[in-house]
Design a protein around this motif. Structure first.
Motif, short mmCIF file in Angstrom:
data_model
loop_
_atom_site.label_atom_id
_atom_site.label_comp_id
_atom_site.label_asym_id
_atom_site.label_seq_id
_atom_site.Cartn_x
_atom_site.Cartn_y
_atom_site.Cartn_z
N TYR A 118 0.85 -1.20 0.00
CA TYR A 118 0.00 0.00 0.00
C TYR A 118 0.89 1.25 0.00
CZ TYR A 118 -3.34 -3.53 1.58
OH TYR A 118 -4.11 -4.66 1.69
N PRO A 119 1.52 1.54 -1.11
CA PRO A 119 2.50 2.64 -1.15
C PRO A 119 1.89 4.03 -0.93
CG PRO A 119 2.07 1.80 -3.36
CD PRO A 119 1.42 0.85 -2.41
N HIS A 120 0.59 4.15 -1.11
CA HIS A 120 -0.05 5.46 -0.96
C HIS A 120 -0.61 5.71 0.44
CE1 HIS A 120 0.49 6.05 -5.20
NE2 HIS A 120 -0.26 5.01 -5.49
N TYR A 278 -16.01 3.99 12.85
CA TYR A 278 -15.64 3.61 11.50
C TYR A 278 -14.12 3.48 11.39
CZ TYR A 278 -14.56 3.98 6.57
OH TYR A 278 -14.04 3.75 5.33
N LEU A 279 -13.67 2.36 10.82
CA LEU A 279 -12.24 2.16 10.61
C LEU A 279 -11.87 2.57 9.19
CD1 LEU A 279 -11.32 -1.28 12.22
CD2 LEU A 279 -10.39 0.95 12.81
N PRO A 280 -10.92 3.47 9.02
CA PRO A 280 -10.50 3.86 7.67
C PRO A 280 -9.94 2.65 6.91
CG PRO A 280 -9.59 5.36 9.33
CD PRO A 280 -10.20 4.20 10.07
N TYR A 281 -9.88 2.80 5.60
CA TYR A 281 -9.38 1.72 4.76
C TYR A 281 -7.99 1.29 5.21
CZ TYR A 281 -7.48 -0.85 0.87
OH TYR A 281 -6.89 -1.83 0.12
N ALA A 282 -7.12 2.24 5.54
CA ALA A 282 -5.75 1.92 5.93
C ALA A 282 -5.73 1.00 7.15
CB ALA A 282 -4.98 3.20 6.22
N ALA A 283 -6.58 1.29 8.13
CA ALA A 283 -6.62 0.46 9.34
C ALA A 283 -7.15 -0.93 9.03
CB ALA A 283 -7.47 1.14 10.41
N ARG A 284 -8.17 -1.02 8.17
CA ARG A 284 -8.71 -2.33 7.81
C ARG A 284 -7.67 -3.16 7.07
NH1 ARG A 284 -12.99 0.92 5.98
NH2 ARG A 284 -12.78 0.15 3.84
N ALA A 285 -6.91 -2.49 6.20
CA ALA A 285 -5.87 -3.21 5.45
C ALA A 285 -4.79 -3.73 6.40
CB ALA A 285 -5.24 -2.27 4.42
N TRP A 286 -4.42 -2.93 7.40
CA TRP A 286 -3.42 -3.36 8.38
C TRP A 286 -3.91 -4.57 9.17
CZ3 TRP A 286 1.48 -2.89 9.89
CH2 TRP A 286 1.81 -3.29 11.18
N ILE A 287 -5.15 -4.54 9.61
CA ILE A 287 -5.71 -5.64 10.39
C ILE A 287 -5.71 -6.93 9.57
CG2 ILE A 287 -7.85 -6.51 11.42
CD1 ILE A 287 -8.39 -3.53 12.25
N LEU A 289 -3.77 -7.70 7.05
CA LEU A 289 -2.39 -8.16 6.85
C LEU A 289 -1.88 -8.90 8.09
CD1 LEU A 289 0.28 -8.19 5.25
CD2 LEU A 289 0.83 -6.00 6.31
N LEU A 290 -2.12 -8.33 9.26
CA LEU A 290 -1.59 -8.92 10.50
C LEU A 290 -2.29 -10.24 10.82
CD1 LEU A 290 0.69 -8.06 12.33
CD2 LEU A 290 -0.98 -7.10 13.90
N LYS A 291 -3.57 -10.35 10.43
CA LYS A 291 -4.31 -11.60 10.67
C LYS A 291 -3.64 -12.78 9.99
CE LYS A 291 -8.69 -11.66 9.85
NZ LYS A 291 -9.99 -11.31 9.21
N GLY A 292 -3.05 -12.54 8.82
CA GLY A 292 -2.45 -13.62 8.07
C GLY A 292 -0.94 -13.74 8.23
N TRP A 293 -0.37 -12.97 9.15
CA TRP A 293 1.09 -12.95 9.29
C TRP A 293 1.55 -14.10 10.20
CZ3 TRP A 293 4.24 -9.84 6.54
CH2 TRP A 293 5.59 -9.83 6.87
#
Length: 296
Positions: A118-120, A278-287, A289-293
């Motif tokens: 997520y470079p942006h 409400y969780l922003p897209y960035a926070a949802r993406a982080w969650i 990612l970490l779920k599958g780490w």
């Protein structure tokens, strides 16, 4: 009634002062007073008790409006953020809280992977003790926090554990118990303890385990740095307690680590975020990612 009137009213109510609220909002005090007065006229109620005190207090009507206004403003903020996610093509900020000990040990490769995917998204990393991270997430100052369980106000958060490790006693190499395969916590009751400060959950986890064993240890030193902690153990200042994964990094011939037993406190990491926000897209993406780490 408009949203700006409600926002100004909420600011005055929280600050309990027109002057402080005006400073925070960057408006003049007469402008702020006028907006609140117009709101009172429109609703035909008195919102603040006015007297000689510098602090102002809400009336019963003011208390009712404050509860409703905060909900309205939060809903509008959530709507705006969701639309921004859509219009900005998944750009934004990730406000992430990490305890110092956890961040350096576990998260550089995760953050590298997230940035590549997520470079942006701009990562704004805040390093604090677990207790302060809980407070910041609950207040809305952080999107997601990484903490050591348990958290104090469980009802306020969504909690997702993701890693567990054993705690080990950190002893001087010449300590009489340093050659043992395990140590009961009560065997260290007479030792001075070197702990993280009170803002760190591990501090409270150790003290709770000691209380369950019927003693309160002497605390010789509190610090925020695990390497300083182990250095003080090497200087025979006392005993410390760290998770195994951190103990594996200790490279000091004067220090030994031994697993704790009876009780066997676990060091459990979890993600937390505030419920009903409400969780922003960035926070949802982080969650996600970490779920599958996979941690090692």
């Amino acid at each position: 009634m408009d949203l700006r009137q409600l926002a100004y009213f909420v600011a005055v109510a929280k600050a309990q002062s027109y002057t402080k609220a005006a400073e925070r909002l960057h408006v003049t005090q007469p402008t702020l007073s006028k907006m609140v007065r117009l709101l009172e006229e429109e609703l035909n109620v008195t919102l603040f008790e006015r007297g000689g005190s510098k602090r102002i207090r809400l009336t019963d009507a003011g208390e009712i409006l404050l509860r409703s206004a905060q909900g309205i403003l939060t809903s509008v903020e959530n709507m705006t953020t969701e639309l921004d996610d859509l219009l900005e093509l998944r750009r934004g900020d990730l406000l992430l809280g990490l305890p110092p000990m956890i961040g350096g040990r576990y998260f550089p490769p995760i953050l590298e992977h997230f940035r590549a995917k997520y470079p942006h998204i701009n990562i704004k990393l805040i390093e604090k003790g677990g207790k302060r991270i809980e407070t910041a997430v609950e207040a809305g100052d952080l999107d997601v926090g990484i903490v050591i369980l348990p958290v104090e106000n469980e009802a306020a958060f969504t909690i997702r554990p993701f890693f567990e490790d054993e705690l080990r006693a950190v002893l001087h190499a010449e300590h009489p118990l340093a050659s043992r395969t395990s140590i009961a916590l009560r065997e260290l009751a007479a030792e001075p303890f070197i702990l993280f400060g009170e803002q760190f959950t591990l501090h409270h986890l150790i003290l709770q385990a000691c209380a369950e064993e019927g003693f309160r240890p002497e605390i010789a030193l509190e610090t925020a740095q695990w390497d300083f902690m182990t250095g003080m153990v090497a200087a025979r200042f006392g005993v410390a307690f760290l998770p195994q994964n951190v103990c594996d990094k200790i490279d000091d011939p004067d220090v030994r680590t031994v697993p704790l037993a009876s009780p066997e406190p676990k060091w459990r990491l979890a993600m937390i975020w505030r419920k009903e926000r409400y969780l922003p897209y960035a926070a949802r993406a982080w969650i996600e990612l970490l779920k599958g780490w996979t941690f090692s």
